[in-house]
Design a protein around this motif. Sequence first.
Motif, PDB file in Angstrom:
ATOM      1  N   LYS A 181       0.730  -1.268   0.003  1.00  0.00           N
ATOM      2  CA  LYS A 181      -0.107   0.029  -0.088  1.00  0.00           C
ATOM      3  C   LYS A 181       0.838   1.237  -0.303  1.00  0.00           C
ATOM      4  N   PHE A 182       0.537   2.154  -1.156  1.00  0.00           N
ATOM      5  CA  PHE A 182       1.567   3.475  -1.200  1.00  0.00           C
ATOM      6  C   PHE A 182       0.475   4.623  -0.745  1.00  0.00           C
ATOM      7  N   THR A 218      -5.753  10.889  -5.545  1.00  0.00           N
ATOM      8  CA  THR A 218      -5.784  10.897  -4.156  1.00  0.00           C
ATOM      9  C   THR A 218      -4.496  10.644  -3.282  1.00  0.00           C
ATOM     10  N   GLY A 219      -3.582  10.143  -4.280  1.00  0.00           N
ATOM     11  CA  GLY A 219      -2.343   9.736  -3.559  1.00  0.00           C
ATOM     12  C   GLY A 219      -2.330   8.450  -3.097  1.00  0.00           C
ATOM     13  N   GLU A 220      -3.283   7.687  -2.938  1.00  0.00           N
ATOM     14  CA  GLU A 220      -3.316   6.445  -2.499  1.00  0.00           C
ATOM     15  C   GLU A 220      -3.545   5.337  -3.659  1.00  0.00           C
ATOM     16  N   ALA A 221      -2.536   4.223  -3.378  1.00  0.00           N
ATOM     17  CA  ALA A 221      -2.517   3.277  -4.155  1.00  0.00           C
ATOM     18  C   ALA A 221      -2.313   1.799  -3.705  1.00  0.00           C
ATOM     19  N   MET A 222      -2.915   0.736  -4.042  1.00  0.00           N
ATOM     20  CA  MET A 222      -2.369  -0.431  -3.796  1.00  0.00           C
ATOM     21  C   MET A 222      -1.607  -1.333  -4.842  1.00  0.00           C
ATOM     22  N   HIS A 223      -0.662  -1.892  -4.869  1.00  0.00           N
ATOM     23  CA  HIS A 223      -0.410  -2.493  -5.831  1.00  0.00           C
ATOM     24  C   HIS A 223       0.320  -4.105  -5.397  1.00  0.00           C
ATOM     25  N   ARG A 224       0.372  -4.869  -6.517  1.00  0.00           N
ATOM     26  CA  ARG A 224       0.806  -6.372  -6.312  1.00  0.00           C
ATOM     27  C   ARG A 224       2.040  -6.629  -7.102  1.00  0.00           C
ATOM     28  N   PHE A 225       3.023  -6.900  -6.512  1.00  0.00           N
ATOM     29  CA  PHE A 225       4.472  -7.255  -7.169  1.00  0.00           C
ATOM     30  C   PHE A 225       4.309  -8.739  -7.169  1.00  0.00           C
ATOM     31  N   THR A 226       4.706  -9.400  -8.367  1.00  0.00           N
ATOM     32  CA  THR A 226       4.547 -10.900  -8.602  1.00  0.00           C
ATOM     33  C   THR A 226       5.780 -11.529  -8.792  1.00  0.00           C
ATOM     34  N   GLN A 227       6.899 -10.988  -8.927  1.00  0.00           N
ATOM     35  CA  GLN A 227       8.151 -11.586  -9.157  1.00  0.00           C
ATOM     36  C   GLN A 227       8.440 -12.465  -7.937  1.00  0.00           C
ATOM     37  N   VAL A 228       8.618 -13.790  -8.359  1.00  0.00           N
ATOM     38  CA  VAL A 228       8.832 -14.751  -7.217  1.00  0.00           C
ATOM     39  C   VAL A 228      10.133 -14.483  -6.473  1.00  0.00           C
ATOM     40  N   GLY A 229       9.817 -14.648  -5.021  1.00  0.00           N
ATOM     41  CA  GLY A 229      11.050 -14.627  -4.137  1.00  0.00           C
ATOM     42  C   GLY A 229      10.911 -12.974  -3.560  1.00  0.00           C
ATOM     43  N   VAL A 230      12.241 -12.777  -2.856  1.00  0.00           N
ATOM     44  CA  VAL A 230      12.414 -11.361  -2.313  1.00  0.00           C
ATOM     45  C   VAL A 230      13.037 -10.667  -3.369  1.00  0.00           C
ATOM     46  N   ASN A 231      12.441  -9.428  -3.857  1.00  0.00           N
ATOM     47  CA  ASN A 231      13.034  -8.526  -4.867  1.00  0.00           C
ATOM     48  C   ASN A 231      12.969  -7.082  -4.659  1.00  0.00           C
ATOM     49  N   ALA A 232      13.830  -6.428  -5.038  1.00  0.00           N
ATOM     50  CA  ALA A 232      14.048  -5.031  -4.857  1.00  0.00           C
ATOM     51  C   ALA A 232      13.683  -4.103  -5.941  1.00  0.00           C
ATOM     52  N   TYR A 233      12.542  -3.202  -5.608  1.00  0.00           N
ATOM     53  CA  TYR A 233      11.996  -2.255  -6.609  1.00  0.00           C
ATOM     54  C   TYR A 233      12.344  -0.944  -6.313  1.00  0.00           C
ATOM     55  N   THR A 234      12.499   0.016  -7.397  1.00  0.00           N
ATOM     56  CA  THR A 234      12.711   1.245  -7.210  1.00  0.00           C
ATOM     57  C   THR A 234      11.360   1.914  -7.565  1.00  0.00           C
ATOM     58  N   VAL A 235      10.688   2.325  -6.594  1.00  0.00           N
ATOM     59  CA  VAL A 235       9.379   2.951  -6.900  1.00  0.00           C
ATOM     60  C   VAL A 235       9.295   4.570  -6.861  1.00  0.00           C
ATOM     61  N   THR A 236       9.025   5.255  -7.753  1.00  0.00           N
ATOM     62  CA  THR A 236       8.919   6.652  -7.719  1.00  0.00           C
ATOM     63  C   THR A 236       7.533   6.995  -7.974  1.00  0.00           C
ATOM     64  N   ILE A 285      12.394  -0.516  -2.541  1.00  0.00           N
ATOM     65  CA  ILE A 285      11.610  -1.408  -1.276  1.00  0.00           C
ATOM     66  C   ILE A 285      11.777  -2.844  -1.768  1.00  0.00           C
ATOM     67  N   GLU A 286      11.900  -3.716  -0.757  1.00  0.00           N
ATOM     68  CA  GLU A 286      12.061  -5.168  -1.003  1.00  0.00           C
ATOM     69  C   GLU A 286      10.862  -5.856  -0.580  1.00  0.00           C
ATOM     70  N   VAL A 287      10.256  -6.723  -1.507  1.00  0.00           N
ATOM     71  CA  VAL A 287       8.928  -7.444  -1.334  1.00  0.00           C
ATOM     72  C   VAL A 287       9.029  -8.773  -1.569  1.00  0.00           C
ATOM     73  N   TYR A 288       8.523  -9.560  -0.827  1.00  0.00           N
ATOM     74  CA  TYR A 288       8.292 -11.135  -0.898  1.00  0.00           C
ATOM     75  C   TYR A 288       6.920 -11.354  -1.695  1.00  0.00           C
ATOM     76  N   SER A 289       7.280 -12.065  -2.711  1.00  0.00           N
ATOM     77  CA  SER A 289       6.096 -12.769  -3.714  1.00  0.00           C
ATOM     78  C   SER A 289       6.249 -14.246  -3.782  1.00  0.00           C
ATOM     79  N   SER A 290       5.251 -15.076  -3.181  1.00  0.00           N
ATOM     80  CA  SER A 290       5.420 -16.674  -3.391  1.00  0.00           C
ATOM     81  C   SER A 290       4.501 -17.264  -4.459  1.00  0.00           C
ATOM     82  N   PHE A 291       3.616 -16.191  -5.092  1.00  0.00           N
ATOM     83  CA  PHE A 291       2.996 -16.824  -6.198  1.00  0.00           C
ATOM     84  C   PHE A 291       3.655 -16.976  -7.517  1.00  0.00           C
TER      85      PHE A 291
END
Length: 318
Positions: free
Chosen positions: A60-61, A85-103, A120-126
């Motif tokens: 959630k951003f 609104t400045g509010e957003a929900m996003h789903r990261f799907t690359q499997v494992g723990v991955n780093a993303y540069t969010v702007t 940010i570093e996000v874990y996805s298991s899908f």
Amino acid sequence: MKTLKYILIPFCAVLFFTMGCQDEDMEIGDIITPTNIQMDIEIIGVDASNPNGDGTGFVKFSAKADNAFTYIFNFGDNTDNVVSTGEAMHRFTQVGVNAYTVTVIASGTGGAQSSKSMIIEVYSSFEDQEAKDFLSGGPGTSKTWYWAADKPVNIGLGPDEVSSGGEHRYPAWFQSNAWHPDKLCMYDAEMVFTQSADGTLTYEQIVGDAYIPGTYSGTVGVDGDTCHGADVVPSLIGVKNVQLVPSTSIATIDQNDPDNEPYRGTTINFSDGGFMSWYVGSSSFEIIEITDSTLEVRVTEPGYAWYCLFQTEKPVQP
């Protein structure tokens, strides 16, 4: 009296011109660049055992800035989202723990923009590698898909609201014939999925136009139940990035209808407004069933669910 008349006419013309210019200046307004950008994130499911989230990949951003009217989130995975609104929900799907540069890009009056980034570093298991391989043929290859024009029910329609009879899970309202007469213009579409060696999936429609049904045509102000080109649907053109994500529609969640096989539980998301020939403003095509040579999907618009059938064998009209 005639002299006064001739003096008033040019005077009024000058007055109207001056007022018109003043109104135009007021519409343009001052160009103000947003300042003091702040961005907060919440990775869903973070706890002591899961520092990068619970594996769903949801984040959630929240962004805010002085003098900003809209915000563009670039999530660092080839997708973005524009919100006011400045509010957003996003789903990261690359499997494992991955780093993303969010702007986040804050837009102010006159088109002025400023931005702020964070990693940010996000874990996805899908993961649905089988569906990815079915779509593309496997890593390093491409596969072309066609409408199953020679099969009945290559397009169908049903409701998108939950019903006691389960009509929201199959084309209860309309089922096409093979080579349906008012769909002939769309049957020449050729759609290509490509998987790179590293597993990245892309898509491009290389032949054919966008078919816009009558249920949606009023939204874009064109004739319905016919095909339109990139002049009407610009996102028809170009390579799109593809993500496979867990399905969350009511059709997938409600698996209680004994007359229907369970949905696969995977949805194809296209970047940049991409779609598979059938255009109803959605870039999410939910997989009902997929094999090496057939693909059945469900795509929705408000109140309606469309069912599309594709195949890898190019159909030949008799």
